[in-house]
Design a protein around this motif. Structure first.
Motif, PDB file in Angstrom:
ATOM      1  N   ARG A   1       0.827  -1.202   0.000  1.00 10.36           N
ATOM      2  CA  ARG A   1       0.000   0.000   0.000  1.00 10.36           C
ATOM      3  C   ARG A   1       0.862   1.254   0.000  1.00 10.36           C
ATOM      4  O   ARG A   1       0.543   2.239  -0.683  1.00 10.36           O
ATOM      5  CB  ARG A   1      -0.927  -0.002   1.216  1.00 10.36           C
ATOM      6  CG  ARG A   1      -2.043  -1.013   1.095  1.00 10.36           C
ATOM      7  CD  ARG A   1      -2.981  -0.940   2.261  1.00 10.36           C
ATOM      8  NE  ARG A   1      -3.614   0.381   2.323  1.00 10.36           N
ATOM      9  CZ  ARG A   1      -4.370   0.784   3.315  1.00 10.36           C
ATOM     10  NH1 ARG A   1      -4.616  -0.014   4.326  1.00 10.36           N
ATOM     11  NH2 ARG A   1      -4.904   1.986   3.299  1.00 10.36           N
TER      12      ARG A   1
ATOM     13  N   THR B   1      -6.024   3.480  -3.502  1.00  8.92           N
ATOM     14  CA  THR B   1      -7.438   3.396  -3.135  1.00  8.92           C
ATOM     15  C   THR B   1      -8.114   2.239  -3.860  1.00  8.92           C
ATOM     16  O   THR B   1      -8.881   1.481  -3.265  1.00  8.92           O
ATOM     17  CB  THR B   1      -8.164   4.720  -3.454  1.00  8.92           C
ATOM     18  OG1 THR B   1      -7.507   5.769  -2.762  1.00  8.92           O
ATOM     19  CG2 THR B   1      -9.619   4.663  -3.050  1.00  8.92           C
TER      20      THR B   1
ATOM     21  N   SER C   1      -9.705  -1.255  -2.171  1.00 11.28           N
ATOM     22  CA  SER C   1     -11.106  -1.644  -2.408  1.00 11.28           C
ATOM     23  C   SER C   1     -11.212  -3.034  -3.023  1.00 11.28           C
ATOM     24  O   SER C   1     -12.247  -3.682  -2.900  1.00 11.28           O
ATOM     25  CB  SER C   1     -11.784  -0.617  -3.318  1.00 11.28           C
ATOM     26  OG  SER C   1     -11.283  -0.694  -4.635  1.00 11.28           O
TER      27      SER C   1
END
Length: 66
Positions: free
Chosen positions: A38, A50, A54
């Motif tokens: 990340r 992002t 998700s």
């Protein structure tokens, strides 16, 4: 905190043939790698990070796996 532990304590923290300890170490390693992924994606493009968050299922799997 870990830096203050004596060298004799480290042998109890390192993984050995104990399946429970292996499970805890593996779970911690997966979570660490996910965090690093990340971080890299966020540095490349916040929208990409992002999207990754998700779509990834690792966090859910870690929570549900005994």
């Amino acid at each position: 905190m870990l830096a203050q532990l004596s060298f004799g304590t480290w042998r109890f923290l390192l993984p050995d043939n104990d399946p429970g300890r292996h499970h805890l170490w593996n779970k911690a390693m997966v979570a660490d790698r996910l965090g690093r992924m990340r971080t890299v994606l966020l540095a490349i493009d916040p929208v990409l990070e992002t999207w990754f968050v998700s779509r990834q299922r690792v966090t859910t799997m870690l929570k549900t796996k005994p």
